[in-house]
Design a protein around this motif. Structure first.
Motif, PDB file in Angstrom:
ATOM      1  N   ARG A 133       0.828  -1.207   0.000  1.00 32.39           N
ATOM      2  CA  ARG A 133       0.000   0.000   0.000  1.00 32.39           C
ATOM      3  C   ARG A 133       0.865   1.261   0.000  1.00 32.39           C
ATOM      4  O   ARG A 133       0.586   2.222  -0.730  1.00 32.39           O
ATOM      5  CB  ARG A 133      -0.929  -0.018   1.224  1.00 32.39           C
ATOM      6  N   ARG A 134       1.909   1.257   0.809  1.00 34.05           N
ATOM      7  CA  ARG A 134       2.790   2.429   0.882  1.00 34.05           C
ATOM      8  C   ARG A 134       3.482   2.691  -0.454  1.00 34.05           C
ATOM      9  O   ARG A 134       3.576   3.837  -0.908  1.00 34.05           O
ATOM     10  CB  ARG A 134       3.832   2.216   1.981  1.00 34.05           C
ATOM     11  N   LEU A 169      -1.988   0.273  10.509  1.00 32.96           N
ATOM     12  CA  LEU A 169      -1.208   1.423  10.951  1.00 32.96           C
ATOM     13  C   LEU A 169      -0.855   2.314   9.761  1.00 32.96           C
ATOM     14  O   LEU A 169      -0.671   1.835   8.642  1.00 32.96           O
ATOM     15  CB  LEU A 169       0.075   0.954  11.639  1.00 32.96           C
ATOM     16  N   GLU A 170      -0.745   3.598  10.030  1.00 29.48           N
ATOM     17  CA  GLU A 170      -0.453   4.580   8.986  1.00 29.48           C
ATOM     18  C   GLU A 170       0.611   5.539   9.500  1.00 29.48           C
ATOM     19  O   GLU A 170       0.426   6.188  10.536  1.00 29.48           O
ATOM     20  CB  GLU A 170      -1.734   5.343   8.635  1.00 29.48           C
ATOM     21  N   ALA A 171       1.740   5.621   8.797  1.00 29.37           N
ATOM     22  CA  ALA A 171       2.832   6.499   9.212  1.00 29.37           C
ATOM     23  C   ALA A 171       2.500   7.952   8.894  1.00 29.37           C
ATOM     24  O   ALA A 171       1.693   8.251   8.008  1.00 29.37           O
ATOM     25  CB  ALA A 171       4.126   6.093   8.514  1.00 29.37           C
ATOM     26  N   LYS A 176       0.671  12.535   5.097  1.00 28.31           N
ATOM     27  CA  LYS A 176       1.008  13.733   4.319  1.00 28.31           C
ATOM     28  C   LYS A 176       0.914  13.453   2.819  1.00 28.31           C
ATOM     29  O   LYS A 176       0.365  14.255   2.053  1.00 28.31           O
ATOM     30  CB  LYS A 176       2.415  14.203   4.683  1.00 28.31           C
ATOM     31  N   ALA A 177       1.432  12.310   2.385  1.00 28.07           N
ATOM     32  CA  ALA A 177       1.367  11.959   0.963  1.00 28.07           C
ATOM     33  C   ALA A 177      -0.079  11.793   0.510  1.00 28.07           C
ATOM     34  O   ALA A 177      -0.441  12.132  -0.626  1.00 28.07           O
ATOM     35  CB  ALA A 177       2.155  10.678   0.707  1.00 28.07           C
ATOM     36  N   ALA A 443      -3.499   2.009  18.041  1.00 25.10           N
ATOM     37  CA  ALA A 443      -2.432   2.093  19.045  1.00 25.10           C
ATOM     38  C   ALA A 443      -2.260   0.753  19.751  1.00 25.10           C
ATOM     39  O   ALA A 443      -1.127   0.304  19.998  1.00 25.10           O
ATOM     40  CB  ALA A 443      -2.759   3.194  20.057  1.00 25.10           C
ATOM     41  N   PHE A 444      -3.371   0.102  20.059  1.00 21.64           N
ATOM     42  CA  PHE A 444      -3.297  -1.218  20.686  1.00 21.64           C
ATOM     43  C   PHE A 444      -2.576  -2.210  19.774  1.00 21.64           C
ATOM     44  O   PHE A 444      -1.681  -2.941  20.207  1.00 21.64           O
ATOM     45  CB  PHE A 444      -4.704  -1.720  21.008  1.00 21.64           C
TER      46      PHE A 444
END
Length: 560
Positions: A133-134, A169-171, A176-177, A443-444
């Motif tokens: 995905r990234r 999870l999403e960095a 931003k991208a 977060a968990f």
């Protein structure tokens, strides 16, 4: 296509191989009829015993991809098998390439089929999918040309993100991208230009598209010009959601929701309708007596007095998968399905309409307020419902009252012994203070991935519920939950005039083991014996207890 990912913890590699099954015979049948639904279902039936390494071949992977796409295959076996199979293939490739994975086209096709149609339920596979995905996000942001297969992967990821409800999870760099990608899509819509496929599907892989005003209006306009022209993925991600919003105010209200706990549970399921489902297993329609034997595991002698035309209540129907399957499986029956959540009922109503179900009605109601229904139903099913009430036995008493004398009741209730890990983690969540929303659950899961929580309950990631937002919330973040022992069940059934007829939904090997270890209970109706069996085999009721019961018929009065 290449992806980069961090090494997978060694625990993800561990797992005993199942014994070899009759995969070769099933593949031979598929060679003769590649798209035959019955042949595909027969192939899936072999997967539980398939040796992944020995089965591995391009022919096997092509058959697996077709089975994943078959709508009548609603089988958790294929979902679990495909997730584990892909995880094993990707991990082996990563080991050989120091984390850089060159994905063969055939394996990428299987990955696309899995994500397009099912839910990943492998902790080991998830980092690879997040990396996919990234990489696609970066390509969309930079305007890089990609292959048709990569666009298909982006579309499959968007559909999967709908199913898992964006739990990955999403960095910060991805967030931003994504702003750039969303602007690309919104600009194309505003200018009346063709919306580029890669940015659109990448956006859908990160965000609910139905929450973006420009996309809502754009899809609604396309749908107005003809549903047959609407892209199937846009229909799933946007148009179906718009339909559900329109259905909510039209749902019949049967009772008010006044109990404080009922209101809290309602709020949870309005936010997270449970579960999101798309596939419905095919069951041969049968009469009521046959249904009782097949689904409640009842002997013919117990169903002799069952009526031909049954009235059925599904108390706590969620998003409708169970009552729709029941209504389609049961001839000559009328089914009423109720739930606290209007959002869940809207999902259920839309699915029922799509599938042409005519003998099923939905209503908004609280079980506690059903006092006006007495002796009304021949069968009541309340699976996974009462244990979310403040006083489950009060709810049970109402259901018993609504059941006709001699009628049948199917209950699903949590086992305290089988849910030890869940109970411990619920306590841990309360201590740490993880919020029961998307960010709190992310977060968990982040802490679980980083081993901060894994050591406390490693078996938690073996639950399917770990991999989707509404299901994880239902599993360990639920606002109200109660669990039971077999002795508590026996006492509760006795207090409410219910006869225990046995457990349904148990694997054949469990029943075989029980009979071998408990020869003095051939009917499987001794709850005390089941309690001793569960002590020896704590995972027996890992899902829940599924009890089949009968309401006592009034005793005949002898003439004076």
């Amino acid at each position: 296509m290449s992806i980069h990912t961090r090494p997978i913890p060694s625990r993800a590699r561990v797992g005993a191989k199942p014994p070899r099954g009759s995969v070769s015979a099933a593949l031979a049948a598929l060679d003769r009829a590649p798209s035959d639904p019955a042949a595909l279902r027969a192939f899936v039936a072999t997967l539980a015993k398939a040796d992944m390494e020995r089965a591995r071949s391009a022919r096997f992977e092509a058959a697996l991809a077709r089975a994943l796409a078959e709508p009548s295959v609603c089988n958790l076996t294929i979902q679990s098998f495909a997730s584990a199979y892909l995880a094993g293939r990707f991990m082996a490739a990563a080991d050989k390439a120091d984390g850089k994975v060159d994905v063969p086209p055939g394996l990428l096709n299987l990955t696309i089929a899995h994500l397009y149609h099912r839910l990943n339920v492998s902790l080991a596979l998830e980092p690879f999918l997040i990396a996919f995905r990234r990489d696609l996000l970066e390509a969309a942001r930079d305007g890089r040309a990609v292959s048709a297969q990569q666009i298909a992967l982006a579309e499959a990821l968007a559909r999967h993100s709908f199913t898992c409800e964006y739990i990955w999870l999403e960095a910060e760099a991805e967030t931003k991208a994504l702003e750039t990608v969303q602007r690309q899509v919104e600009t194309a819509i505003a200018q009346g230009a063709d919306v580029p496929a890669l940015p659109l599907f990448v956006l859908g892989a990160y965000r609910p598209l139905d929450r973006i005003p420009a996309l809502r209006a754009w899809v609604a306009l396309q749908a107005a010009q003809g549903l047959e022209r609407l892209d199937p993925t846009l229909r799933l991600l946007v148009f179906d959601r718009l339909q559900e919003e329109a259905l909510i105010p039209r749902i019949e209200t049967l009772t008010a929701i006044e109990d404080a706990t009922s209101a809290a549970v309602q709020a949870q399921y309005e936010e997270n309708p449970y579960p999101r489902w798309r596939h419905l297993g095919r069951r041969t329609p049968v009469d009521f007596k046959t249904y009782l034997s097949r689904e409640l595991a009842l002997a013919p002698a117990l169903t002799a007095s069952a009526p031909a035309q049954a009235r059925v209540l599904v108390a706590g129907c969620g998003t409708g998968q169970h009552p729709i399957s029941l209504a389609l499986s049961l001839t000559g029956a009328t089914v009423l399905a109720i739930d606290l959540s209007r959002a869940s009922l809207a999902y259920a109503s839309r699915e029922a309409r799509v599938r042409g179900v005519e003998n099923l009605g939905f209503a908004h109601a609280d079980i506690l307020k059903l006092d006006g229904l007495e002796d009304a139903f021949d069968l009541i099913e309340a699976m996974g419902v009462l244990h979310h009430m403040r006083d489950p036995e009060a709810g049970l008493a109402v259901l018993v009252k609504a059941l006709r004398p001699g009628g049948f009741l199917r209950l699903g209730l949590y086992s305290r012994l089988a849910r030890r890990a869940v109970i411990a983690m619920r306590s841990r969540i309360a201590t740490v203070g993880y919020r029961p929303d998307l960010e709190g659950m992310r977060a968990f899961r982040r802490d679980f991935f980083l081993d901060r929580l894994y050591a406390e309950a490693p078996e938690l990631c073996s639950f399917r519920d770990f991999y989707a937002t509404s299901e994880l919330r239902d599993l360990i973040f639920h606002v109200q939950e109660r669990d039971y022992t077999t002795s508590e069940l026996a006492e509760m059934l006795d207090r409410n005039g219910l006869e225990f007829l046995g457990f349904s939904g148990l694997d054949a090997d469990i029943m075989q083991r029980y009979r071998a270890e408990t020869p003095d209970d051939p009917t499987g109706t001794d709850l005390a014996a089941w309690g001793r069996f569960e002590d020896r085999h704590p995972e027996t009721f890992r899902g829940m207890y599924r009890l089949s019961c009968r309401k006592a018929a009034p005793s005949a009065v002898s003439p004076a």
